[in-house]
Motif scaffolding. Structure first.
Motif, PDB file in Angstrom:
ATOM      1  N   PHE A 293      -3.135   9.275  -2.852  1.00 51.52           N
ATOM      2  CA  PHE A 293      -2.259   8.184  -2.475  1.00 51.52           C
ATOM      3  C   PHE A 293      -0.801   8.616  -2.567  1.00 51.52           C
ATOM      4  O   PHE A 293      -0.455   9.512  -3.334  1.00 51.52           O
ATOM      5  CB  PHE A 293      -2.506   6.975  -3.377  1.00 51.52           C
ATOM      6  CG  PHE A 293      -2.030   5.690  -2.791  1.00 51.52           C
ATOM      7  CD1 PHE A 293      -2.786   5.035  -1.830  1.00 51.52           C
ATOM      8  CD2 PHE A 293      -0.826   5.142  -3.169  1.00 51.52           C
ATOM      9  CE1 PHE A 293      -2.345   3.849  -1.261  1.00 51.52           C
ATOM     10  CE2 PHE A 293      -0.373   3.956  -2.613  1.00 51.52           C
ATOM     11  CZ  PHE A 293      -1.134   3.306  -1.655  1.00 51.52           C
TER      12      PHE A 293
ATOM     13  N   CYS B 255       1.332  10.269  -5.751  1.00 54.72           N
ATOM     14  CA  CYS B 255       0.472  10.910  -6.752  1.00 54.72           C
ATOM     15  C   CYS B 255       0.962  12.304  -7.126  1.00 54.72           C
ATOM     16  O   CYS B 255       0.467  12.893  -8.088  1.00 54.72           O
ATOM     17  CB  CYS B 255      -0.981  10.946  -6.284  1.00 54.72           C
ATOM     18  SG  CYS B 255      -1.301  12.124  -4.969  1.00 54.72           S
TER      19      CYS B 255
ATOM     20  N   LYS C 213      -6.041  12.245  -7.965  1.00 48.93           N
ATOM     21  CA  LYS C 213      -6.339  10.832  -8.175  1.00 48.93           C
ATOM     22  C   LYS C 213      -5.461  10.280  -9.293  1.00 48.93           C
ATOM     23  O   LYS C 213      -5.458  10.791 -10.407  1.00 48.93           O
ATOM     24  CB  LYS C 213      -7.815  10.664  -8.540  1.00 48.93           C
ATOM     25  CG  LYS C 213      -8.247   9.236  -8.692  1.00 48.93           C
ATOM     26  CD  LYS C 213      -9.742   9.159  -8.957  1.00 48.93           C
ATOM     27  CE  LYS C 213     -10.181   7.713  -9.045  1.00 48.93           C
ATOM     28  NZ  LYS C 213     -11.638   7.626  -9.226  1.00 48.93           N
TER      29      LYS C 213
ATOM     30  N   MET D 242      -5.546   1.370  -1.498  1.00 49.39           N
ATOM     31  CA  MET D 242      -6.501   2.201  -2.243  1.00 49.39           C
ATOM     32  C   MET D 242      -7.935   1.753  -1.975  1.00 49.39           C
ATOM     33  O   MET D 242      -8.825   2.593  -1.865  1.00 49.39           O
ATOM     34  CB  MET D 242      -6.209   2.156  -3.741  1.00 49.39           C
ATOM     35  CG  MET D 242      -5.048   3.029  -4.159  1.00 49.39           C
ATOM     36  SD  MET D 242      -5.304   4.783  -3.845  1.00 49.39           S
ATOM     37  CE  MET D 242      -6.492   5.163  -5.089  1.00 49.39           C
TER      38      MET D 242
ATOM     39  N   ARG E  26      -8.918   3.442   1.154  1.00 53.64           N
ATOM     40  CA  ARG E  26      -8.817   4.899   1.250  1.00 53.64           C
ATOM     41  C   ARG E  26      -9.574   5.695   0.191  1.00 53.64           C
ATOM     42  O   ARG E  26      -9.934   6.850   0.430  1.00 53.64           O
ATOM     43  CB  ARG E  26      -7.345   5.317   1.166  1.00 53.64           C
ATOM     44  CG  ARG E  26      -6.496   4.791   2.285  1.00 53.64           C
ATOM     45  CD  ARG E  26      -5.058   5.165   2.071  1.00 53.64           C
ATOM     46  NE  ARG E  26      -4.215   4.703   3.170  1.00 53.64           N
ATOM     47  CZ  ARG E  26      -2.920   4.893   3.219  1.00 53.64           C
ATOM     48  NH1 ARG E  26      -2.300   5.541   2.245  1.00 53.64           N
ATOM     49  NH2 ARG E  26      -2.222   4.447   4.256  1.00 53.64           N
ATOM     50  N   GLU E  27      -9.790   5.119  -0.963  1.00 59.85           N
ATOM     51  CA  GLU E  27     -10.278   5.909  -2.098  1.00 59.85           C
ATOM     52  C   GLU E  27     -11.614   6.605  -1.836  1.00 59.85           C
ATOM     53  O   GLU E  27     -11.785   7.773  -2.182  1.00 59.85           O
ATOM     54  CB  GLU E  27     -10.369   5.051  -3.364  1.00 59.85           C
ATOM     55  CG  GLU E  27     -10.622   5.883  -4.585  1.00 59.85           C
ATOM     56  CD  GLU E  27     -10.330   5.157  -5.872  1.00 59.85           C
ATOM     57  OE1 GLU E  27     -10.089   5.852  -6.867  1.00 59.85           O
ATOM     58  OE2 GLU E  27     -10.353   3.914  -5.887  1.00 59.85           O
TER      59      GLU E  27
END
Length: 181
Positions: A8, A11, A101, A138, A141-142
């Motif tokens: 993201f 990060c 992450k 998130m 997308r995660e």
């Protein structure tokens, strides 16, 4: 070898990527910066003029060009690069992808202190709006970050940001040495 860093926005992909490329003697490419240089306009302007879908098409084409270049590199992807299925496939198949992450608290901290120009955040929102927006993006997308990556490195706190970054780099370097191509 191409090492790509995904995760993201906020990060630490660009920051860690620069340090990692120096340690490995690889060139460093930030995909957003590459796009701006080759398009002659900012990512924000591309978003404004072409919309998000138009930007993602440009981004995917740029990714193909960058990955096609000769030589070893560390490639910092944009936070939304993998939202394109073809980009995610390209990254997974042609790079050693590492997902950095970070939790929402870390991302809010980083994006508040180093906001940059991030079109997906629509200006500089207050921390609660930022927290909600990060959560929304998130959730979309995660799973793609996780599926695309060959390794996932998770940052737990914001307090030890530099120590955590150095620790990540050591883990990445150990991983590369243990699993050479």
């Amino acid at each position: 070898m191409i090492i790509s860093l995904t995760g993201f926005m906020g990060c630490g992909k660009s920051c860690i990527g620069k340090i990692l490329s120096k340690k490995l003697g690889f060139k460093f490419i930030d995909l957003d910066t590459w796009i701006e240089e080759h398009e002659g306009r900012s990512v924000r302007r591309i978003f404004t003029e072409n919309g998000e879908d138009g930007f993602r098409r440009i981004e995917t084409a740029a990714l193909g060009e960058v990955i096609g270049e000769e030589g070893d590199m560390v490639l910092a992807l944009g936070g939304g690069t993998l939202t394109s299925a073809s980009a995610a496939t390209m990254v997974h198949e042609r790079t050693e992808c590492i997902y950095l992450k970070a939790g929402i608290d870390t991302l809010v901290f980083n994006l508040t202190n180093w906001p940059g120009d991030r079109p997906m955040l629509d200006g500089n929102p207050d921390s609660e709006t930022l927290r909600r927006r990060i959560g929304e993006l998130m959730s979309q997308r995660e799973s793609t970050y996780g599926r695309t990556a060959h390794i996932i490195l998770e940052k737990i706190t914001t307090r030890y940001q530099m120590r955590s970054s150095r620790s990540r780099i050591s883990l990445i370097l150990n991983w590369i040495v243990e699993f050479p191509r």
